[in-house]
Design a protein around this motif. Sequence first.
Motif, PDB file in Angstrom:
ATOM      1  N   PHE A  13       0.837  -1.200   0.000  1.00  0.00           N
ATOM      2  CA  PHE A  13       0.000   0.000   0.000  1.00  0.00           C
ATOM      3  C   PHE A  13       0.878   1.260   0.000  1.00  0.00           C
ATOM      4  O   PHE A  13       0.570   2.238  -0.688  1.00  0.00           O
ATOM      5  N   ALA A  14       1.957   1.229   0.750  1.00  0.00           N
ATOM      6  CA  ALA A  14       2.826   2.404   0.853  1.00  0.00           C
ATOM      7  C   ALA A  14       3.550   2.689  -0.448  1.00  0.00           C
ATOM      8  O   ALA A  14       3.604   3.842  -0.908  1.00  0.00           O
ATOM      9  N   THR A  15       4.115   1.651  -1.070  1.00  0.00           N
ATOM     10  CA  THR A  15       4.955   1.860  -2.246  1.00  0.00           C
ATOM     11  C   THR A  15       4.152   2.014  -3.536  1.00  0.00           C
ATOM     12  O   THR A  15       4.525   2.788  -4.410  1.00  0.00           O
ATOM     13  N   PHE A  16       3.054   1.271  -3.658  1.00  0.00           N
ATOM     14  CA  PHE A  16       2.307   1.291  -4.916  1.00  0.00           C
ATOM     15  C   PHE A  16       1.110   2.233  -4.868  1.00  0.00           C
ATOM     16  O   PHE A  16       0.837   2.953  -5.835  1.00  0.00           O
ATOM     17  N   ASN A  17       0.389   2.254  -3.766  1.00  0.00           N
ATOM     18  CA  ASN A  17      -0.850   3.028  -3.691  1.00  0.00           C
ATOM     19  C   ASN A  17      -0.681   4.388  -3.030  1.00  0.00           C
ATOM     20  O   ASN A  17      -1.589   5.224  -3.107  1.00  0.00           O
ATOM     21  N   GLY A  18       0.441   4.604  -2.366  1.00  0.00           N
ATOM     22  CA  GLY A  18       0.635   5.868  -1.683  1.00  0.00           C
ATOM     23  C   GLY A  18      -0.221   6.031  -0.450  1.00  0.00           C
ATOM     24  O   GLY A  18      -0.579   7.146  -0.055  1.00  0.00           O
ATOM     25  N   ILE A  19      -0.557   4.902   0.194  1.00  0.00           N
ATOM     26  CA  ILE A  19      -1.406   4.908   1.386  1.00  0.00           C
ATOM     27  C   ILE A  19      -0.598   4.366   2.563  1.00  0.00           C
ATOM     28  O   ILE A  19       0.009   3.298   2.463  1.00  0.00           O
ATOM     29  N   ALA A  23      -7.929   6.805  -1.622  1.00  0.00           N
ATOM     30  CA  ALA A  23      -7.594   6.949  -0.198  1.00  0.00           C
ATOM     31  C   ALA A  23      -6.324   7.754   0.024  1.00  0.00           C
ATOM     32  O   ALA A  23      -6.079   8.245   1.131  1.00  0.00           O
ATOM     33  N   ALA A  24      -5.507   7.891  -1.028  1.00  0.00           N
ATOM     34  CA  ALA A  24      -4.265   8.651  -0.912  1.00  0.00           C
ATOM     35  C   ALA A  24      -4.495  10.154  -0.971  1.00  0.00           C
ATOM     36  O   ALA A  24      -3.583  10.936  -0.660  1.00  0.00           O
ATOM     37  N   LEU A  25      -5.695  10.589  -1.349  1.00  0.00           N
ATOM     38  CA  LEU A  25      -5.981  12.014  -1.458  1.00  0.00           C
ATOM     39  C   LEU A  25      -6.278  12.618  -0.084  1.00  0.00           C
ATOM     40  O   LEU A  25      -6.728  11.913   0.828  1.00  0.00           O
ATOM     41  N   PRO A  26      -6.025  13.908   0.096  1.00  0.00           N
ATOM     42  CA  PRO A  26      -6.239  14.546   1.396  1.00  0.00           C
ATOM     43  C   PRO A  26      -7.665  14.354   1.908  1.00  0.00           C
ATOM     44  O   PRO A  26      -8.644  14.516   1.158  1.00  0.00           O
ATOM     45  N   GLY A  27      -7.784  13.986   3.182  1.00  0.00           N
ATOM     46  CA  GLY A  27      -9.077  13.840   3.822  1.00  0.00           C
ATOM     47  C   GLY A  27      -9.826  12.568   3.504  1.00  0.00           C
ATOM     48  O   GLY A  27     -10.965  12.382   3.968  1.00  0.00           O
ATOM     49  N   MET A  28      -9.207  11.657   2.733  1.00  0.00           N
ATOM     50  CA  MET A  28      -9.950  10.473   2.278  1.00  0.00           C
ATOM     51  C   MET A  28      -9.630   9.196   3.050  1.00  0.00           C
ATOM     52  O   MET A  28     -10.418   8.246   3.029  1.00  0.00           O
ATOM     53  N   ALA A  29      -8.489   9.117   3.707  1.00  0.00           N
ATOM     54  CA  ALA A  29      -8.112   7.868   4.381  1.00  0.00           C
ATOM     55  C   ALA A  29      -9.137   7.469   5.435  1.00  0.00           C
ATOM     56  O   ALA A  29      -9.449   6.283   5.590  1.00  0.00           O
ATOM     57  N   GLU A  30      -9.682   8.443   6.158  1.00  0.00           N
ATOM     58  CA  GLU A  30     -10.594   8.122   7.253  1.00  0.00           C
ATOM     59  C   GLU A  30     -11.949   7.618   6.773  1.00  0.00           C
ATOM     60  O   GLU A  30     -12.662   6.940   7.526  1.00  0.00           O
ATOM     61  N   ARG A  31     -12.319   7.915   5.511  1.00  0.00           N
ATOM     62  CA  ARG A  31     -13.641   7.544   5.030  1.00  0.00           C
ATOM     63  C   ARG A  31     -13.605   6.494   3.913  1.00  0.00           C
ATOM     64  O   ARG A  31     -14.647   6.124   3.395  1.00  0.00           O
ATOM     65  N   THR A  32     -12.412   6.020   3.548  1.00  0.00           N
ATOM     66  CA  THR A  32     -12.289   5.092   2.423  1.00  0.00           C
ATOM     67  C   THR A  32     -11.938   3.686   2.896  1.00  0.00           C
ATOM     68  O   THR A  32     -11.059   3.510   3.741  1.00  0.00           O
ATOM     69  N   ILE A  33     -12.637   2.716   2.346  1.00  0.00           N
ATOM     70  CA  ILE A  33     -12.298   1.313   2.549  1.00  0.00           C
ATOM     71  C   ILE A  33     -11.738   0.829   1.216  1.00  0.00           C
ATOM     72  O   ILE A  33     -12.458   0.738   0.217  1.00  0.00           O
ATOM     73  N   THR A  34     -10.432   0.586   1.178  1.00  0.00           N
ATOM     74  CA  THR A  34      -9.738   0.207  -0.045  1.00  0.00           C
ATOM     75  C   THR A  34      -9.648  -1.309  -0.112  1.00  0.00           C
ATOM     76  O   THR A  34      -9.063  -1.947   0.765  1.00  0.00           O
ATOM     77  N   ILE A  35     -10.229  -1.885  -1.169  1.00  0.00           N
ATOM     78  CA  ILE A  35     -10.337  -3.335  -1.310  1.00  0.00           C
ATOM     79  C   ILE A  35      -9.540  -3.797  -2.520  1.00  0.00           C
ATOM     80  O   ILE A  35      -9.615  -3.202  -3.597  1.00  0.00           O
ATOM     81  N   SER A  36      -8.773  -4.857  -2.342  1.00  0.00           N
ATOM     82  CA  SER A  36      -8.066  -5.479  -3.463  1.00  0.00           C
ATOM     83  C   SER A  36      -7.887  -6.959  -3.141  1.00  0.00           C
ATOM     84  O   SER A  36      -8.551  -7.492  -2.255  1.00  0.00           O
ATOM     85  N   GLY A  37      -7.011  -7.625  -3.886  1.00  0.00           N
ATOM     86  CA  GLY A  37      -6.828  -9.046  -3.648  1.00  0.00           C
ATOM     87  C   GLY A  37      -5.784  -9.638  -4.570  1.00  0.00           C
ATOM     88  O   GLY A  37      -5.143  -8.937  -5.358  1.00  0.00           O
ATOM     89  N   PHE A  38      -5.641 -10.954  -4.479  1.00  0.00           N
ATOM     90  CA  PHE A  38      -4.593 -11.669  -5.208  1.00  0.00           C
ATOM     91  C   PHE A  38      -5.146 -12.498  -6.365  1.00  0.00           C
ATOM     92  O   PHE A  38      -4.384 -13.043  -7.159  1.00  0.00           O
ATOM     93  N   SER A  39      -6.470 -12.610  -6.465  1.00  0.00           N
ATOM     94  CA  SER A  39      -7.093 -13.481  -7.455  1.00  0.00           C
ATOM     95  C   SER A  39      -6.614 -13.207  -8.862  1.00  0.00           C
ATOM     96  O   SER A  39      -6.267 -14.137  -9.613  1.00  0.00           O
TER      97      SER A  39
END
Length: 399
Positions: free
Chosen positions: A85-91, A224-240
């Motif tokens: 999340f830190a390196t690719f998504n900036g979260i 979620a990486a945008l200002p003010g969005m981390a607290e209200r965003t549920i970021t979903i991904s996976g390995f499928s």
Amino acid sequence: MPTASMTATNLYLSDLAPNTTQSEIRAMTVACAAVDGINLAQGVCDTDPPHPVVEAAIAAIRSGHNIYTRLDGIAPLRAAIAQKFATFNGITVDPDREVLVTSGATGALQAALLALLNPGDECLVLEPFYGYHVSTLRSQRVVPVIVPLDAPDWILDLDRLDAAITPRTRAIILNSPSNPSGKVFSQPELELLANFAIKHDLFVFTDEMYEYFIYDGARHRSIAALPGMAERTITISGFSKTFSVTGWRLGYLAADARWLPAIGYFHDLTYVCAPSPLQHGAAAGLLALPTAFYEALAVEYQTKRDELCAALTHAGLTPSIPTGAYYILADATRIPGVDAKQKARKLLADTGIAAVAGSAFFGNNADGTNRGENLLRFCFAKKSAELEEACHRLDAYGL
């Protein structure tokens, strides 16, 4: 003596059940198997998984990692997800308080909705949409409010979004890259959506399953990486999709520490935990696979996209060229049939190729019409030989 019919008055389906039907994606998979066809309907992603992922899962089974894990997943995987999340998504997320390993992205969404929304709440859904998103909302008595994007480039209309807001609106679902359209939301579009969510105080559930399937120089960005969005965003991904292990049912999400305990509770209630040895396989993949692996994935799938788009064009099924994911929406006007379901089955009968009715990804208009009735969705996440055969059949269909 009372008869069975008199005593069974409490035995009936739920209010939801009579209105549910098998998804068109699964229906076409079944129909395709019945004629031994080529399944371009379901995104099964039947390419080979990366060697480190498979070997680590096998080693985990042999080493005894076959019991329950913590409800939020094994520590090495949560740490690897946080780093990704830190390196690719900036979260920036805390692997011990803000990461949950889930039974697929579907399990992640289900648990998050149970934790954060109530029956009768409304959730905005951008159209074309992934049908499982809408069905999951309805299964929890949350009301999906469909907001159409403008074809052919699926442009976001902020006025249309504003008009959809009511006092019951609590959230919006975002899917980028999108299934089925392949739309990748740009930075300006994400900023508009972020400002909209903050203005109306909404949760954002963002499905980023296809984040590595990006073409033509586009770039994946996480809202979620945008200002003010981390607290209200549920970021979903996976390995499928990324690791070609759709049958492993292994996903994850990131959420603010205020929300994660409740989301984790509902995931535990339904699934207990994601499959233990498979978590070890996913962790090995995140740690071992270099950036070049993900770059090669995008190159490989762009080639497959171009191959299938060329065949669809030759067949008279004009495609909308996707910028991301691995699906193509194509114009099926030339195929006989009163609706998209009939067109999909006619194509299967004529060519042995299964596609999905476009109507599965659109809501009905007020007059009962559906914007997807002249569209079919094709999946190009196939092994090369099978995709080549499908393209050969489409070329012949165009003659």
